[in-house]
Design a protein around this motif. Structure first.
Motif, PDB file in Angstrom:
ATOM      1  N   SER A 115       0.831  -1.194   0.000  1.00 36.07           N
ATOM      2  CA  SER A 115       0.000   0.000   0.000  1.00 36.07           C
ATOM      3  C   SER A 115       0.869   1.248   0.000  1.00 36.07           C
ATOM      4  N   GLU A 116       0.255   2.382  -0.276  1.00 32.32           N
ATOM      5  CA  GLU A 116       1.019   3.626  -0.337  1.00 32.32           C
ATOM      6  C   GLU A 116       1.605   3.985   1.020  1.00 32.32           C
ATOM      7  N   LYS A 117       0.827   3.677   2.034  1.00 31.10           N
ATOM      8  CA  LYS A 117       1.318   3.972   3.376  1.00 31.10           C
ATOM      9  C   LYS A 117       2.578   3.170   3.660  1.00 31.10           C
ATOM     10  N   ALA A 118       2.528   1.887   3.293  1.00 27.01           N
ATOM     11  CA  ALA A 118       3.685   1.029   3.513  1.00 27.01           C
ATOM     12  C   ALA A 118       4.881   1.565   2.746  1.00 27.01           C
ATOM     13  N   ILE A 119       4.613   2.082   1.544  1.00 18.19           N
ATOM     14  CA  ILE A 119       5.714   2.600   0.736  1.00 18.19           C
ATOM     15  C   ILE A 119       6.378   3.786   1.423  1.00 18.19           C
ATOM     16  N   LEU A 120       5.538   4.694   1.890  1.00 15.14           N
ATOM     17  CA  LEU A 120       6.092   5.859   2.581  1.00 15.14           C
ATOM     18  C   LEU A 120       6.930   5.412   3.776  1.00 15.14           C
ATOM     19  N   PHE A 121       6.400   4.412   4.469  1.00 16.68           N
ATOM     20  CA  PHE A 121       7.133   3.881   5.613  1.00 16.68           C
ATOM     21  C   PHE A 121       8.469   3.300   5.173  1.00 16.68           C
ATOM     22  N   LEU A 122       8.442   2.563   4.068  1.00 16.45           N
ATOM     23  CA  LEU A 122       9.678   1.905   3.607  1.00 16.45           C
ATOM     24  C   LEU A 122      10.712   2.909   3.112  1.00 16.45           C
ATOM     25  N   ILE A 123      10.250   3.945   2.402  1.00 16.67           N
ATOM     26  CA  ILE A 123      11.221   4.957   1.943  1.00 16.67           C
ATOM     27  C   ILE A 123      11.993   5.481   3.141  1.00 16.67           C
TER      28      ILE A 123
ATOM     29  N   GLY B 249      33.450  -6.265  10.485  1.00 12.87           N
ATOM     30  CA  GLY B 249      32.662  -5.043  10.677  1.00 12.87           C
ATOM     31  C   GLY B 249      32.303  -4.411   9.352  1.00 12.87           C
ATOM     32  N   GLN B 250      33.296  -4.314   8.459  1.00  8.41           N
ATOM     33  CA  GLN B 250      33.033  -3.748   7.137  1.00  8.41           C
ATOM     34  C   GLN B 250      31.951  -4.549   6.423  1.00  8.41           C
ATOM     35  N   HIS B 251      32.033  -5.884   6.549  1.00 13.12           N
ATOM     36  CA  HIS B 251      31.037  -6.726   5.875  1.00 13.12           C
ATOM     37  C   HIS B 251      29.640  -6.422   6.367  1.00 13.12           C
ATOM     38  N   ILE B 252      29.506  -6.379   7.692  1.00 11.22           N
ATOM     39  CA  ILE B 252      28.184  -6.114   8.267  1.00 11.22           C
ATOM     40  C   ILE B 252      27.690  -4.755   7.813  1.00 11.22           C
ATOM     41  N   GLY B 253      28.586  -3.771   7.940  1.00 14.32           N
ATOM     42  CA  GLY B 253      28.189  -2.409   7.585  1.00 14.32           C
ATOM     43  C   GLY B 253      27.726  -2.313   6.150  1.00 14.32           C
ATOM     44  N   ILE B 254      28.519  -2.878   5.246  1.00 13.59           N
ATOM     45  CA  ILE B 254      28.186  -2.752   3.833  1.00 13.59           C
ATOM     46  C   ILE B 254      26.883  -3.476   3.528  1.00 13.59           C
ATOM     47  N   LEU B 255      26.729  -4.649   4.125  1.00  9.53           N
ATOM     48  CA  LEU B 255      25.490  -5.409   3.909  1.00  9.53           C
ATOM     49  C   LEU B 255      24.283  -4.590   4.332  1.00  9.53           C
ATOM     50  N   LEU B 256      24.378  -3.989   5.508  1.00 11.72           N
ATOM     51  CA  LEU B 256      23.228  -3.247   6.036  1.00 11.72           C
ATOM     52  C   LEU B 256      22.947  -1.993   5.229  1.00 11.72           C
ATOM     53  N   VAL B 257      24.000  -1.249   4.886  1.00  8.53           N
ATOM     54  CA  VAL B 257      23.703  -0.010   4.165  1.00  8.53           C
ATOM     55  C   VAL B 257      23.181  -0.323   2.766  1.00  8.53           C
ATOM     56  N   GLU B 258      23.708  -1.378   2.152  1.00 13.19           N
ATOM     57  CA  GLU B 258      23.178  -1.747   0.832  1.00 13.19           C
ATOM     58  C   GLU B 258      21.709  -2.118   0.939  1.00 13.19           C
ATOM     59  N   LEU B 259      21.369  -2.773   2.036  1.00 12.00           N
ATOM     60  CA  LEU B 259      19.966  -3.114   2.258  1.00 12.00           C
ATOM     61  C   LEU B 259      19.132  -1.842   2.385  1.00 12.00           C
ATOM     62  N   GLY B 260      19.678  -0.895   3.138  1.00 11.39           N
ATOM     63  CA  GLY B 260      18.972   0.382   3.268  1.00 11.39           C
ATOM     64  C   GLY B 260      18.764   1.038   1.912  1.00 11.39           C
ATOM     65  N   VAL B 261      19.826   1.037   1.095  1.00 15.75           N
ATOM     66  CA  VAL B 261      19.714   1.621  -0.244  1.00 15.75           C
ATOM     67  C   VAL B 261      18.619   0.899  -1.018  1.00 15.75           C
ATOM     68  N   GLY B 262      18.664  -0.433  -0.981  1.00 10.44           N
ATOM     69  CA  GLY B 262      17.697  -1.216  -1.747  1.00 10.44           C
ATOM     70  C   GLY B 262      16.274  -0.881  -1.345  1.00 10.44           C
ATOM     71  N   ILE B 263      16.030  -0.820  -0.039  1.00  7.96           N
ATOM     72  CA  ILE B 263      14.668  -0.561   0.436  1.00  7.96           C
ATOM     73  C   ILE B 263      14.193   0.807  -0.019  1.00  7.96           C
ATOM     74  N   THR B 264      15.035   1.808   0.216  1.00  7.98           N
ATOM     75  CA  THR B 264      14.595   3.155  -0.148  1.00  7.98           C
ATOM     76  C   THR B 264      14.356   3.279  -1.642  1.00  7.98           C
ATOM     77  N   VAL B 265      15.269   2.721  -2.443  1.00  9.80           N
ATOM     78  CA  VAL B 265      15.120   2.862  -3.888  1.00  9.80           C
ATOM     79  C   VAL B 265      13.853   2.170  -4.362  1.00  9.80           C
ATOM     80  N   THR B 266      13.626   0.928  -3.917  1.00  9.58           N
ATOM     81  CA  THR B 266      12.404   0.234  -4.318  1.00  9.58           C
ATOM     82  C   THR B 266      11.190   1.083  -3.990  1.00  9.58           C
TER      83      THR B 266
END
Lengths: 498, 343, 121
Positions: B258-266, B300-317
């Motif tokens: 839903s649109e609400k969910a999208i706003l939340f995800l961005i 640490g770098q692995h965890i960080g990169i994994l998480l931020v890439e996930l953040g990027v993915g969520i926001t972009v979608t």
């Protein structure tokens, strides 16, 4: 655990950025506004403490991600950027105090959360530009600021649909400007292999004569000047300022173009170095005629405007001419004048636009014909406007006088007839300012208000912030140790550092 | 290359905006191929997904709303031409002292870049250097990039979002008017595209969509090793859902997300990215310093990169979907107004 | 594709065409298309300068039997352009949404028609 204050440089820009997503989710009138104001005030506090620690113990560098520059991105707080941070976050906080009652008239309630999120993002963009020490990072934050400002300007459409075209026009021109900047950075990167500003500056002398650098410098300066709305690249500014919601106009008038002036100073003095910029490149010969033409013609154009916001917008373009003139003089005195004027004009113009916002709140229009007799309907607001107008003209004891004084001193340093001619041009421009301010005062005080209207002041929540800016401007016009003192520090830092 | 120039010239000349959009897509795609030949596989991937994919969808969505014929016959504008030639001349002038193309001793190659090439496998520990630089060395730029997308999402919502009409009413409308009548004409309803008669697209879409999502996940989490990452994955995810919305209907897609969910995800994506930075600050490092996230810097770098890439993915979608929904929702609104006018 | 400054010249020509489209065209959608072209041309410029002749994509080839270390092209411009592409699409989205609202509000997206209406308003 590391002490909080060592993280201050990042917190300035990070706080509004992180608050924006939360703000976008909030509903209702009060919550998004309250959050935005608190965050902005927090940034203001952090900026102030940064500025004082810079003055006490020299520039601060902060390595993002823990990577040393030039490999990582660096945040640098020096006197100039600290000064800009304080100015931007301070004006933002003041404007926000005003925003609560003003904005509900102009933006539908269900959009307020998103509106304030966009506001926070544009604040982030400005702060990010000023604090970053990386040329590409500037581009990223420039775009954050610009994209959010296009959306914010378009929100004026409820009042006037021309806000949409104004925003679109700004989007086209702004993007062209930013892409020019990007191309310029690319050319410089190509020759230096680095994006860090300090690193570019240190490698600059080796390659400063080459053609790609020349082109790169040209692209960067043109790009910034488009964003700065330097005459004749100003066409987007009057429309945007006229049709944007009132608080947005007040906010941008005090900050957005000033950020571009900051960038211009930063690149000319820190990156290229004054020697190359002025002796090598002859920037004075390019910038000065544009600045002079700008403030003369724009002051003249301002006289013929029928919309008060538009009138003030043209006056802003003219005032930007003064700042660029100060830079173009290529002297410490000129730079001081320029920085002082950035500060003074920001405070005065914000105050003026806020008082226009008060008038709009009550009268519902900013056209001069609708504002007849507003001096009797809204005595306090109009009196504030008149005082601000005096400041704009540069009457003694007002901040405008201080900055013009320094500008004249800097110009006279140049000696010769040319200097006198310049002073004459400044005088003419000030006279023109007298005329356009007088037109407003005449309409407001000496024309009868329309039949059937009664005295009705703007609510205190609007009046108080307006008067804070107006009185503040007088304070800084009389007690000049803060603005002039810092401007001198900044100027000697930039000239000495080169 | 010459194809590119020909393509852009035609874009300039052609009056039908629909054709111009298609040509722009072709130019983007050609550009992506050139990027591959220039070793920029990540960029090529993104350019193909964004330039030839998402932006074409946006242009077509706009054209459906505004009509696709340019009014005036193109004529020569002297002022702009002079400026363009001037700009071109300056750049041409500059090329003569530019470092030789492709030479390994160029300043670009010798000053900052070697550190990324030589040290990143040991400092960050992942093979894809573009990902290392993107997410770690210049992670803050990428945070800015996520913010840009977030800003665009917010901006488009601010400009285009109208009050949602009541759901029941919308469904009633849909039942009352046969879908085929909604189509055709310049305001052809995008949400009405999902017609029960189009069996072939339905079947194909049903077959494709799972693969699109799996591919998206692969790109998301394989970005450390091969080309890809959060941004590309986000675009692919969004494309999957957009395909679903086009073939079935917008209302069904809204039921899925839903649109609400999208706003939340961005917002969530930005908060996740920034949150990683804040956590690293709390753990005593600088903002986005992933070394402190685990006892071992590389982990640490692995965890960080994994998480931020996930953040990027969520926001972009979410941002892509928000923009798409906003455009299509607008089409519905116009059509409704037109129908009301007819009645 | 690696002779001399050919890439840069193509960049210049694309940039000129894009800029000309932005400035000379009346139609707002066409302006946006021009703007996209203008931005794409800059991408080509950045990517070109990161290329090393005979280099390969900057992804470490592990377990390769070659003893010779491969030459990797510069990853930094790639990262910058990834960001720039995102900025480009964000601008496009925002610009087009403004175009849609302008169409709804003015009934046209031709600049001179709108200027006429604004002067009348």
């Amino acid at each position: 655990m590391i002490s909080l204050s060592s993280q201050f440089p990042i917190l300035v820009a990070l706080a509004p950025l992180m608050a924006a997503p939360f703000c976008a989710l909030f509903r209702g009138n009060t919550l998004p506004w309250a959050m935005t104001t608190i965050i902005s005030a927090f940034s203001f506090y952090v900026s102030l403490s940064l500025l004082f620690s810079v003055v006490a113990s020299g520039p601060i560098s902060y390595e993002l991600g823990g990577w040393a520059p030039p490999w990582g991105i660096e945040y640098v707080v020096d006197p100039l950027s600290g000064f800009m941070l304080v100015l931007i976050s301070g004006i933002s906080t003041g404007v926000l105090l005003f925003a609560r009652d003003s904005i509900t008239k102009e933006v539908p309630a269900h959009q307020l959360g998103l509106f304030f999120a966009a506001y926070l993002l544009s604040l982030t963009g400005m702060l990010g530009i000023c604090i970053t020490g990386d040329a590409f990072n500037i581009f990223v934050f420039l775009e954050i600021m610009s994209l959010s400002s296009y959306a914010l300007i378009a929100m004026g459409e409820r009042t006037d649909r021309r806000a949409l075209t104004a925003a679109f026009q700004y989007l086209i021109i702004g993007t062209v400007g930013a892409t020019f900047y990007l191309t310029g950075v690319g050319l410089i990167y190509m020759m230096t292999g680095t994006l860090n500003i300090a690193d570019i500056a240190s490698r600059f002398p080796e390659i400063e004569g080459t053609r790609p650098i020349l082109a790169g410098v040209g692209f960067i300066i043109v790009g910034i000047c488009i964003k700065l709305a330097l005459f004749p690249m100003h066409v987007w500014l009057p429309n945007s300022y006229t049709y944007a919601p009132n608080i947005i106009t007040a906010f941008f008038a005090g900050t957005a173009t000033k950020v571009s002036v900051y960038l211009l100073i930063r690149f000319i003095f820190t990156v290229f170095g004054p020697n190359y910029s002025f002796a090598g490149l002859g920037l004075t010969d390019v910038l000065m005629p544009l600045a002079i033409l700008g403030f003369l013609s724009m002051s003249a154009v301002a006289i013929f405007q029928t919309n008060l916001k538009r009138l003030l917008a043209y006056s802003s373009v003219a005032q930007l001419g003064y700042m660029v003139l100060g830079i173009a003089l290529a002297s410490e005195a000129g730079l001081t004048a320029s920085v002082v004027h950035i500060f003074n004009h920001a405070v005065v113009k914000t105050g003026l636009f806020l008082s226009v916002g008060c008038m709009f709140y009550v009268v519902g229009s900013t056209y001069l014909k609708d504002l007849q007799g507003v001096g009797r309907r809204m005595p306090l607001t109009t009196f504030g406007f008149a005082l601000g107008g005096l400041g704009l003209i540069g009457v003694p004891l007002t901040p405008g006088f201080i900055s013009k004084w320094y500008l004249v001193v800097a110009v006279l340093e140049k000696g010769s007839y040319f200097g006198y001619a310049l002073v004459a041009a400044l005088m003419v421009s000030s006279l023109l300012a007298v005329i356009y301010i007088w037109r407003v005062v005449e309409v407001a005080y000496f024309r009868p208000p329309p039949e059937g209207t009664e005295t009705q002041e703007a609510p205190l929540s609007l009046l108080i912030p307006t008067w804070i800016f107006i009185l503040g401007s007088f304070y800084f016009g009389i007690e000049t140790s803060f603005n002039v003192g810092f401007a001198k520090t900044i100027a000697s830092f930039l000239m000495g550092g080169a | 290359m010459l194809l590119l120039i020909a393509g852009t010239m035609t874009v300039l000349m052609v009056r039908n905006l629909f054709v111009a959009t298609m040509l722009l897509g072709i130019v983007s795609f050609t550009m992506a191929l050139i990027f591959i030949s220039l070793d920029a596989v990540d960029v090529a991937f993104t350019e193909a997904a964004v330039g030839a994919g998402i932006s074409t969808v946006l242009y077509i969505g706009t054209l459906a709303l505004v009509g696709s014929q340019e009014k005036e016959r193109p004529k020569l504008a002297l002022g702009p031409l002079v400026i363009c030639v001037l700009v071109g001349a300056i750049l041409y002038y500059a090329t003569y002292e530019m470092p030789e193309f492709g030479h390994p001793e160029n300043p670009v190659q010798t000053h900052v870049a070697p550190r990324y090439v030589e040290e990143s496998p040991t400092e960050i520990g992942i093979p894809n250097m573009v990902t290392s630089v993107l997410a770690s060395y210049r992670g803050y730029d990428t945070f800015g990039e996520v913010t840009v997308i977030f800003t665009a999402g917010i901006g488009v919502l601010l400009i285009l979002r109208q009050r949602r009409r009541k759901r029941t009413e919308a469904e009633k409308d849909a039942k009352d008017t046969p879908l085929d009548e909604n189509r055709g004409g310049k305001g052809s309803s995008l949400s009405g595209l999902g017609s029960a008669h189009d069996l072939v697209p339905h079947v194909i879409a049903k077959l494709l969509i799972p693969f699109i999502f799996v591919f998206g996940l692969y790109v998301q989490f394989h970005g450390d090793f091969g080309p890809g990452g959060g941004f590309q994955a986000g675009v692919i995810f969004a494309a999957g859902i957009i395909l679903y919305a086009l073939v079935f209907s917008l209302d069904l897609a809204r039921a899925v997300i839903s649109e609400k969910a999208i706003l939340f995800l961005i917002s969530a994506g930005v908060v996740l990215y920034g949150g990683v930075g804040v956590v690293s600050m709390l753990l005593g490092g600088n903002f986005l310093d992933y070394n402190v996230l685990a006892s071992d810097p590389i982990a640490g770098q692995h965890i960080g990169i994994l998480l931020v890439e996930l953040g990027v993915g969520i926001t972009v979608t979410a941002a892509m979907l928000a923009i798409f929904y906003a455009f299509v929702g607008r089409a519905d609104l116009i059509e409704e107004a037109a129908q009301r006018g007819e009645n | 594709m690696s002779f001399g400054f050919f890439n840069y010249w193509v960049f210049i020509i694309l940039l000129m065409i894009g800029l000309y489209t932005v400035m000379s065209r009346n139609n707002f959608v066409k302006k946006m298309i021009g703007l996209s072209l203008f931005q794409i041309s800059v991408f080509l410029f950045y990517i070109s300068m990161g290329k090393i002749s005979g280099g390969t994509a900057p992804i470490v080839i592990s377990g390769s039997l070659d003893t010779a270390e491969p030459i990797y092209s510069n990853p930094l411009p790639h990262v910058l352009i990834l960001t720039a592409i995102v900025v480009g699409i964000a601008t496009t989205a925002l610009g087009l949404s403004l175009v849609v609202r302008i169409k709804e509000s003015f009934g046209t997206i031709e600049e001179d028609d709108i200027l006429e209406m604004e002067d009348g308003a």
